[in-house]
Design an enzyme around this catalytic site. Structure first.
Site, PDB file in Angstrom:
ATOM      1  N   SER A  77      22.991  45.873 109.515  1.00 48.42           N
ATOM      2  CA  SER A  77      23.735  47.092 109.195  1.00 48.42           C
ATOM      3  C   SER A  77      25.199  46.972 109.592  1.00 48.42           C
ATOM      4  O   SER A  77      25.556  46.180 110.476  1.00 48.42           O
ATOM      5  CB  SER A  77      23.116  48.293 109.922  1.00 48.42           C
ATOM      6  OG  SER A  77      21.781  48.449 109.545  1.00 48.42           O
TER       7      SER A  77
HETATM    8  C1  LIG Z   1      18.820  47.798 107.552  1.00 44.70           C
HETATM    9  S1  LIG Z   1      17.584  46.653 108.012  1.00 44.70           S
HETATM   10  C2  LIG Z   1      17.593  46.721 109.774  1.00 44.70           C
HETATM   11  C3  LIG Z   1      18.909  46.401 110.406  1.00 44.70           C
HETATM   12  C4  LIG Z   1      18.822  45.989 111.828  1.00 44.70           C
HETATM   13  N1  LIG Z   1      18.252  46.983 112.711  1.00 44.70           N
HETATM   14  C5  LIG Z   1      20.141  45.488 112.404  1.00 44.70           C
HETATM   15  O1  LIG Z   1      20.094  44.864 113.454  1.00 44.70           O
HETATM   16  O2  LIG Z   1      21.201  45.684 111.794  1.00 44.70           O
HETATM   17  C6  LIG Z   1      16.101  47.513 107.619  1.00 44.70           C
HETATM   18  C7  LIG Z   1      14.847  46.713 107.896  1.00 44.70           C
HETATM   19  O3  LIG Z   1      13.740  47.587 107.848  1.00 44.70           O
HETATM   20  C8  LIG Z   1      12.619  46.793 107.488  1.00 44.70           C
HETATM   21  N2  LIG Z   1      11.510  47.666 107.091  1.00 44.70           N
HETATM   22  C9  LIG Z   1      11.294  48.297 105.905  1.00 44.70           C
HETATM   23  N3  LIG Z   1      10.152  48.991 105.964  1.00 44.70           N
HETATM   24  C10 LIG Z   1       9.623  48.797 107.187  1.00 44.70           C
HETATM   25  C11 LIG Z   1       8.447  49.251 107.841  1.00 44.70           C
HETATM   26  N4  LIG Z   1       7.571  50.046 107.239  1.00 44.70           N
HETATM   27  N5  LIG Z   1       8.233  48.844 109.108  1.00 44.70           N
HETATM   28  C12 LIG Z   1       9.109  48.034 109.754  1.00 44.70           C
HETATM   29  N6  LIG Z   1      10.223  47.566 109.170  1.00 44.70           N
HETATM   30  C13 LIG Z   1      10.490  47.949 107.921  1.00 44.70           C
HETATM   31  C14 LIG Z   1      13.146  45.874 106.401  1.00 44.70           C
HETATM   32  O4  LIG Z   1      12.347  44.721 106.274  1.00 44.70           O
HETATM   33  C15 LIG Z   1      14.561  45.601 106.900  1.00 44.70           C
HETATM   34  O5  LIG Z   1      14.639  44.361 107.524  1.00 44.70           O
END
Ligand SMILES: C[S@@+](CC[C@H](N)C(=O)[O-])C[C@H]1O[C@@H](n2cnc3c(N)ncnc32)[C@H](O)[C@@H]1O
Length: 409
Positions: A77
Site C-alpha cells: 500500500s
Molecule cells: C493491499 S494488500 C496488503 C498490503 C500490506 N498490508 C502492506 O504491507 O502494504 C491486500 C492483501 O489482502 C490479501 N487478501 C485478500 N483477501 C484476503 C483474505 N480473505 N484474507 C487474507 N488476506 C486477504 C491479498 O492477497 C493482498 O495481498
C-alpha cells in the site's frame, strides 16, 4: 564550453527522510512513534523491481499481483495510506495486533511501534504474498516479532487471540464475527469498509457486541477474496471500443438497464446548486451524506474515451454518485465559477424524468451544505438481529454478518 556535473542519485535514507517530511506535512503521520517507524523501515527492499525514488513516493501503491480480469488483488500500500491507518489504530508498545492482508512493510511498521513486548500476526490468503512478506521481514530483521500466516482472514487468527487491534488492509464489505470476537473489549478494528459502493477506512471501537467509529477517512484498497468476497457489480449502459459507461451497484435495487441505456443516449439537462467547493476540497463527506440521504444512489463509472465522446461530463473509474429513478438518472458534477479557486456543485440528468431527478440531487447537495457541511459521518456496526426500532436513525446497510449504520450528528 560548460560542463554539467551529474548529481548523485538520492540514497534510500535521503528518500525515506523526504517521504516522512511529506507524510507529516499532509498530516498522515502525526505521532512520534509513527514518524519514527516510517523513518526506520527500509520499505524499498519489499519492491526490488522498483527504482528507489518510486518506492518512497507517498502516494504510490506498488501492485504486486492482478487477477485474470486485470483487477489488482495485491499490493504494497501507499505510504500515506499506511500511515493514516496506523494513526487510526492508535497503537502503543506491548500491544497485540492482527493484520489482515500482508505485504511485509506494514507489518514491519506495526512491529516497530508495538516493540519487543508486543506481537504482530499478519495473515494473507495468498501464498505468494506471505512468501514475499516473509522474505522482506527476514531481510529487515522483523521476522522474530511478526508471525506470518497463510489463511483466509475471514476467520481472524484464533491461535494468537485476543488482540488489542485488528488492522485490515484489504477492502471489506462486512465485519466477520471472528474479528470482533478475537478483539478485546475497548479494542479497535481499522478497516477499509465499503458502504453502498463507497470505501472509507474506518476506526471502530468495540463496545460489547457493537462497534462505533471515531475516525472515517477516504481510501482505496484491493477487494477481499475468499469467504468474505463481495464485489460491486457493474451494469453497462454503454460499451463500444473502449467507451464504457456503467453503474456500479453495491446492494442497490436492480436498475431498469434498458431504460437507463436509452436515457444515456438522450440529451442531458443540468441543475446547479449554488453550493461551491474549493479546488482542493474533497467531495468525500458530501458523497457520504448523499448516500445516507438518498435511497438509490449507485456510482456512475466511465472511461476517458466515453468522456471524450461527450457521453458523460467526467471520467471516473470508481464512479460518481448517481441518483437513479426508474428510467432516469442524474449524477453529481461541478462547473467553474468566477472565482478560479471554487467550483459549483450540480447535477446532470438524463431520461424522461431528467429535470426532476437532477433537481432532487441538487436539493440534497443544498441540505448537506446547510445542515452538515462541517459534520462527519459516524459508522456503527450492529449484530444482524438488531431490530430497526433499536437502531439510531440513519442509513442501514445490511450485510451477511452485520448491520452497518451510517449516522450524522
Ligand atoms: C493491499 S494488500 C496488503 C498490503 C500490506 N498490508 C502492506 O504491507 O502494504 C491486500 C492483501 O489482502 C490479501 N487478501 C485478500 N483477501 C484476503 C483474505 N480473505 N484474507 C487474507 N488476506 C486477504 C491479498 O492477497 C493482498 O495481498
Amino acid at each position: 564550453m560548460t560542463t554539467h556535473q551529474e548529481e548523485a542519485p538520492a540514497s534510500a535514507e535521503q528518500l525515506r527522510d523526504a517521504m516522512v517530511r511529506e507524510l507529516i506535512e499532509v498530516d498522515a503521520a502525526r505521532s512520534p512513534h509513527v514518524v519514527a517507524a516510517f523513518r526506520k523501515v527500509p520499505r524499498h527492499l519489499a519492491t526490488p523491481e522498483l527504482d528507489l525514488a518510486t518506492a518512497y513516493q507517498t502516494e504510490f501503491a506498488a501492485i504486486t499481483k492482478k487477477d485474470s480480469d486485470g483487477v489488482a488483488i495485491s499490493s504494497v500500500s501507499a505510504a500515506r495510506i499506511q500511515a493514516m491507518q496506523i494513526e487510526q489504530a492508535d497503537l502503543r508498545p506491548g500491544m497485540r495486533v492482527l493484520e489482515i492482508g500482508s505485504g511485509g512493510v506494514n507489518a514491519a511498521y506495526l512491529a516497530e511501534i508495538v516493540g519487543p513486548e508486543g506481537l504482530v500476526v499478519t495473515v494473507d490468503i495468498d501464498h505468494d504474498v506471505t512468501a514475499r512478506a516473509e522474505k522482506f521481514l527476514a531481510e529487515t530483521g522483523y521476522d522474530q516479532q511478526v508471525r506470518v500466516v497463510t489463511a483466509d482472514g475471514e476467520c481472524g487468527m484464533a491461535a494468537h487471540a485476543p488482540y488489542d487491534r485488528v488492522l485490515v488492509t484489504v477492502q471489506a464489505a462486512d465485519i466477520p464475527p471472528a474479528w470482533t470476537e478475537q478483539l478485546v473489549d475497548g479494542g479497535r478494528i481499522v478497516v477499509p469498509l465499503r458502504m453502498r459502493g463507497m470505501t472509507r477506512t474506518v476506526a471502530l471501537v468495540r463496545h460489547g457486541d457493537q462497534l462505533l467509529s471515531d475516525s472515517v477517512e477516504l481510501c482505496g484498497f484491493v477487494p477481499m477474496q475468499g469467504a468474505g468476497e463481495n464485489r460491486v457489480r457493474l451494469v453497462l449502459l454503454h460499451d463500444a471500443e473502449g467507451e464504457e459507461v456503467g453503474l456500479r451497484l453495491d446492494g442497490h435495487p436492480e436498475p431498469d438497464a434498458d431504460g437507463l441505456r436509452a436515457a444515456l443516449r438522450s440529451p442531458s439537462v443540468k441543475a446547479w446548486s449554488g453550493v461551491t467547493l474549493a479546488g482542493d476540497e474533497s467531495s468525500e463527506h458530501l458523497d457520504m451524506w448523499l448516500t445516507t440521504a438518498l435511497d438509490n444512489l449507485p456510482l456512475l463509472a466511465a472511461t476517458p474515451a466515453a468522456r471524450e465522446r461527450g457521453l458523460v461530463a467526467s471520467a471516473s473509474p470508481l464512479g460518481v454518485p448517481t441518483l437513479v429513478d426508474g428510467d432516469s438518472f442524474a449524477y453529481r458534477t461541478v462547473r467553474r465559477t468566477e472565482n478560479p479557486d471554487r467550483f459549483e456543485l450540480g447535477a446532470i440528468g438524463h431520461g424522461p424524468q431528467s429535470q426532476k431527478v437532477a433537481e432532487r440531487l441538487v436539493e440534497e447537495i443544498q441540505v448537506w451544505d446547510r445542515e452538515h457541511r462541517s459534520d462527519r459521518a459516524r459508522i456503527e456496526i450492529h449484530p444482524t438481529g438488531a431490530p430497526d426500532g433499536q437502531l439510531p436513525s440513519g442509513r442501514v446497510v445490511d450485510r451477511p454478518h452485520t448491520r452497518v449504520l451510517i449516522t450524522w450528528p
